[in-house]
Each structure stands twice: as C-alpha cells, then as structure tokens.
Design a protein around this motif. Structure first.
Motif, PDB file in Angstrom:
ATOM      1  N   TRP A 119       0.831  -1.198   0.000  1.00 12.49           N
ATOM      2  CA  TRP A 119       0.000   0.000   0.000  1.00 12.49           C
ATOM      3  C   TRP A 119       0.868   1.251   0.000  1.00 12.49           C
ATOM      4  N   GLY A 120       1.992   1.213   0.690  1.00 11.64           N
ATOM      5  CA  GLY A 120       2.915   2.331   0.669  1.00 11.64           C
ATOM      6  C   GLY A 120       3.481   2.577  -0.720  1.00 11.64           C
ATOM      7  N   ILE A 121       3.808   1.512  -1.425  1.00  8.72           N
ATOM      8  CA  ILE A 121       4.320   1.641  -2.794  1.00  8.72           C
ATOM      9  C   ILE A 121       3.265   2.254  -3.699  1.00  8.72           C
ATOM     10  N   LEU A 176      -6.181  -9.777  -0.289  1.00 11.41           N
ATOM     11  CA  LEU A 176      -6.106  -8.337  -0.495  1.00 11.41           C
ATOM     12  C   LEU A 176      -6.081  -8.023  -1.984  1.00 11.41           C
ATOM     13  N   ASP A 177      -6.712  -6.909  -2.332  1.00  9.00           N
ATOM     14  CA  ASP A 177      -6.679  -6.372  -3.693  1.00  9.00           C
ATOM     15  C   ASP A 177      -6.396  -4.883  -3.560  1.00  9.00           C
ATOM     16  N   MET A 178      -5.269  -4.423  -4.119  1.00  4.72           N
ATOM     17  CA  MET A 178      -4.819  -3.038  -3.956  1.00  4.72           C
ATOM     18  C   MET A 178      -4.518  -2.444  -5.326  1.00  4.72           C
ATOM     19  N   ASN A 179      -4.924  -1.187  -5.540  1.00  3.59           N
ATOM     20  CA  ASN A 179      -4.842  -0.614  -6.888  1.00  3.59           C
ATOM     21  C   ASN A 179      -4.356   0.832  -6.904  1.00  3.59           C
ATOM     22  N   THR A 180      -3.604   1.155  -7.932  1.00  3.68           N
ATOM     23  CA  THR A 180      -3.412   2.530  -8.384  1.00  3.68           C
ATOM     24  C   THR A 180      -3.618   2.521  -9.888  1.00  3.68           C
ATOM     25  N   THR A 181      -4.611   3.261 -10.334  1.00  2.00           N
ATOM     26  CA  THR A 181      -5.013   3.236 -11.735  1.00  2.00           C
ATOM     27  C   THR A 181      -5.265   4.651 -12.216  1.00  2.00           C
ATOM     28  N   ALA A 182      -4.797   4.970 -13.423  1.00  2.00           N
ATOM     29  CA  ALA A 182      -5.008   6.298 -13.996  1.00  2.00           C
ATOM     30  C   ALA A 182      -5.619   6.169 -15.381  1.00  2.00           C
ATOM     31  N   PHE A 183      -6.870   6.614 -15.496  1.00  2.00           N
ATOM     32  CA  PHE A 183      -7.530   6.706 -16.794  1.00  2.00           C
ATOM     33  C   PHE A 183      -7.460   8.168 -17.234  1.00  2.00           C
ATOM     34  N   LEU A 184      -6.756   8.421 -18.321  1.00  2.00           N
ATOM     35  CA  LEU A 184      -6.518   9.778 -18.798  1.00  2.00           C
ATOM     36  C   LEU A 184      -7.740  10.346 -19.501  1.00  2.00           C
ATOM     37  N   ASP A 185      -7.743  11.685 -19.678  1.00  2.83           N
ATOM     38  CA  ASP A 185      -8.781  12.280 -20.511  1.00  2.83           C
ATOM     39  C   ASP A 185      -8.341  12.203 -21.965  1.00  2.83           C
ATOM     40  N   GLY A 207       4.065 -14.861  -7.189  1.00  2.00           N
ATOM     41  CA  GLY A 207       5.244 -15.458  -6.588  1.00  2.00           C
ATOM     42  C   GLY A 207       5.079 -15.542  -5.079  1.00  2.00           C
ATOM     43  N   GLU A 208       6.126 -15.957  -4.411  1.00  3.70           N
ATOM     44  CA  GLU A 208       6.080 -16.051  -2.956  1.00  3.70           C
ATOM     45  C   GLU A 208       5.921 -14.659  -2.344  1.00  3.70           C
ATOM     46  N   LEU A 209       5.176 -14.609  -1.257  1.00  7.92           N
ATOM     47  CA  LEU A 209       4.944 -13.341  -0.575  1.00  7.92           C
ATOM     48  C   LEU A 209       6.124 -13.060   0.349  1.00  7.92           C
ATOM     49  N   ASN A 210       7.044 -12.227  -0.129  1.00  7.84           N
ATOM     50  CA  ASN A 210       8.191 -11.830   0.684  1.00  7.84           C
ATOM     51  C   ASN A 210       8.680 -10.458   0.220  1.00  7.84           C
ATOM     52  N   HIS A 211       9.494  -9.831   1.035  1.00 10.57           N
ATOM     53  CA  HIS A 211       9.933  -8.468   0.732  1.00 10.57           C
ATOM     54  C   HIS A 211      10.882  -8.420  -0.462  1.00 10.57           C
ATOM     55  N   ALA A 212      11.641  -9.473  -0.686  1.00 11.09           N
ATOM     56  CA  ALA A 212      12.548  -9.477  -1.839  1.00 11.09           C
ATOM     57  C   ALA A 212      11.761  -9.376  -3.139  1.00 11.09           C
ATOM     58  N   ASN A 213      10.671 -10.123  -3.233  1.00 10.55           N
ATOM     59  CA  ASN A 213       9.853 -10.054  -4.447  1.00 10.55           C
ATOM     60  C   ASN A 213       9.144  -8.715  -4.561  1.00 10.55           C
ATOM     61  N   ILE A 214       8.706  -8.163  -3.447  1.00  7.60           N
ATOM     62  CA  ILE A 214       8.092  -6.840  -3.494  1.00  7.60           C
ATOM     63  C   ILE A 214       9.104  -5.801  -3.948  1.00  7.60           C
ATOM     64  N   ASP A 215      10.375  -5.950  -3.520  1.00 11.49           N
ATOM     65  CA  ASP A 215      11.436  -5.048  -3.975  1.00 11.49           C
ATOM     66  C   ASP A 215      11.527  -5.036  -5.497  1.00 11.49           C
ATOM     67  N   ILE A 216      11.467  -6.218  -6.099  1.00 16.25           N
ATOM     68  CA  ILE A 216      11.575  -6.330  -7.560  1.00 16.25           C
ATOM     69  C   ILE A 216      10.425  -5.584  -8.226  1.00 16.25           C
ATOM     70  N   PHE A 217       9.221  -5.797  -7.735  1.00 16.20           N
ATOM     71  CA  PHE A 217       8.067  -5.112  -8.309  1.00 16.20           C
ATOM     72  C   PHE A 217       8.146  -3.601  -8.077  1.00 16.20           C
ATOM     73  N   GLU A 218       8.603  -3.188  -6.907  1.00 16.01           N
ATOM     74  CA  GLU A 218       8.680  -1.753  -6.619  1.00 16.01           C
ATOM     75  C   GLU A 218       9.571  -1.035  -7.627  1.00 16.01           C
TER      76      GLU A 218
END
Length: 272
Positions: free
Chosen positions: A30-32, A94-103, A184-195
């Motif tokens: 959520w912070g990311i 959990l389902d978390m989103n950031t989405t931008a639909f432009l004009d 993938g596995e739920l761990n901080h290393a994988n979240i780092d890659i996505f971040e």
C-alpha cells in the motif's frame, strides 16, 4: 480441481492458506501504491477528489470481516485516478490498486497497477492501449517498442514469478504487449523487484505525457467512448467481484462496482 499453478482460481489459492495475516505486506504494498499515486498526482496539479468517494476513505463489510479504502480524483488531464484497497488482512486476501484513466487531450495509454495477496503475492500492471494495436502500427511502435519489450521481458523471465491466468474472458482480452500478470512467494525481496519495476513504469509513462501531442478535437468524442467502455467493463467483469459478493452481497457489490468505475464522473463528463 485445477492443478496448474498458472490457472488456479483465487478460491483454490485461498483454500490452501486461508488464514494468513498479511498486514505487514499490505503496509508495504500500500505504501508503494500510494507513492506511485502521489507521483502521478504531482504531474496533474488540478485534480480534486471526486465527491462520490468522500465517505469511502475507510469502510468495512456488514460482518466486519472485510475492510477497505477507495479514493478517486478527477481533473484536467485525468478522468479517473484511483488509489484503493479491499480485503481481509488477517485472512490472506487483499486487492490493492493505483489506476489512472486519462482524458482525451492525448492518446497516451492508461496506467493500471494492482497488487494482491491470496496469500501468494500477485502483481498485475500494464499500459492500457487506446488504439487498436493490430492495425495502428505507429501506435504500437511508439508505446510498445523494443525498449519497452526488453524491459518487459526481463521481468517476465524472472524465475521468482509465474504467470497468473485470469478466469475472466474480458480480463484476458485486456492483455497487451506490456501486460504483466505475475504471482510469486509473498516476501519483501519479491516486493522489492516489483517496486523498482513499477517506478520505472510510471516514470516512463510520465515522460510520454510530457512529450505527447494533442488528439484532434474531432476525434475526442469517439476516443472517450472507447475509454469509458474499457473502464466500465474492466470493473464489471473483474472475477474478484464474486469474492466480494460473498461478504457484501450482490446489491452492495453492484453499488461498489459503480463507484469503482466512476459511473457518476462518466455521466458528468461524457460527450457522446
């Protein structure tokens, strides 16, 4: 029952590990997403939170099992910027989103970023195209070129992750050359890659906006109708809705879907 991990349903994943406390990872993801939303919002200084979302900054299901937050902004340059989460932090989902639909001032692709836990880590992200990639080759080459392809393939080939196939036909129809749907596995290393990947994704997208040319006025109405159809259907046909129905009921989920897609904003702004 499905046995291929790429085609397992959400229910099957949750049945294997139904009561995992994912609060720590919610906080990180959520912070990311919030940081990415803030980066986008800084590019569009005239955005205002849409009134339909004023009372949804935090909400719970009637039985208290699920909770969430839903905020959306609209203004010059962006029709619908969303920052939201929903689920049960003590029960794996959990389902978390950031989405931008432009004009329709430009035809730069929309931006979709999703984190999830089931409780495996899930990430979906793409540059949603606004032209037909099969026929508009110039658009394909502009936004889905070799540089983007190489960047995409580097993550796609990472052995930490496997593809996650949506069971919704419309969701699969949304797939494009930039779509990642990985688990993938739920761990901080994988979240780092996505971040790292997601910040690169947003930075490139913001660069496209800085260099974009204006869509001719005569083309904007048709482009908006195209945009609104995709925006509506990706929410109405999201397989995640069926999990929410079990907790909130069909009528409430129908109202939630209307809120998530921004049906009020669409009615206020549509030109067609």
């Amino acid at each position: 029952m499905s046995v291929n991990k790429e085609t397992k349903t959400l229910d099957e994943f949750l049945a294997e590990n139904p009561n995992v406390d994912v609060t720590e990872y919610w906080r990180r993801c959520w912070g990311i997403l919030t940081a990415l939303k803030d980066k986008i919002a800084a590019r569009f200084p005239h955005l205002e939170q849409h009134p339909s979302t004023f009372d949804r900054e935090y909400y719970t299901s009637p039985n208290g099992e699920w909770e969430g937050s839903y905020k959306a902004w609209s203004g010059q340059g962006v029709e619908w910027l969303v920052n939201s989460w929903i689920g049960n932090r003590q029960a794996s989902i959990l389902d978390m989103n950031t989405t931008a639909f432009l004009d329709q001032q430009t035809d730069v692709p929309h931006l979709v970023i999703v984190f999830g836990t089931v409780p495996h880590l899930f990430c979906y992200c793409d540059y949603t195209p606004r032209r037909n990639l099969l026929t508009d080759i110039n658009y394909l080459d502009k936004y889905f070129n070799d540089e983007v392809n190489d960047w995409y393939m580097k993550l796609r080939s990472n052995p930490n992750f496997h593809w996650s196939v949506s069971h919704g036909q419309y969701m699969r129809a949304l797939n494009n050359p930039a779509t990642q749907s990985l688990m993938g596995e739920l761990n901080h290393a994988n979240i780092d890659i996505f971040e790292t990947y997601l910040h690169e994704m947003v930075d490139r997208w913001l660069g496209w906006l800085d260099q974009a040319t204006a869509v001719p006025e005569a083309e904007r109405t048709l482009l908006q109708q195209h945009d609104h159809t995709i925006r509506e259907m990706c929410y109405r046909r999201d397989p995640m809705n069926k999990l929410a129905v079990k907790v909130f009921g069909e009528e409430e989920v129908a109202r939630m879907v209307d809120l998530r897609m921004g049906s009020e904003q669409i009615k206020q702004q549509k030109r067609y």
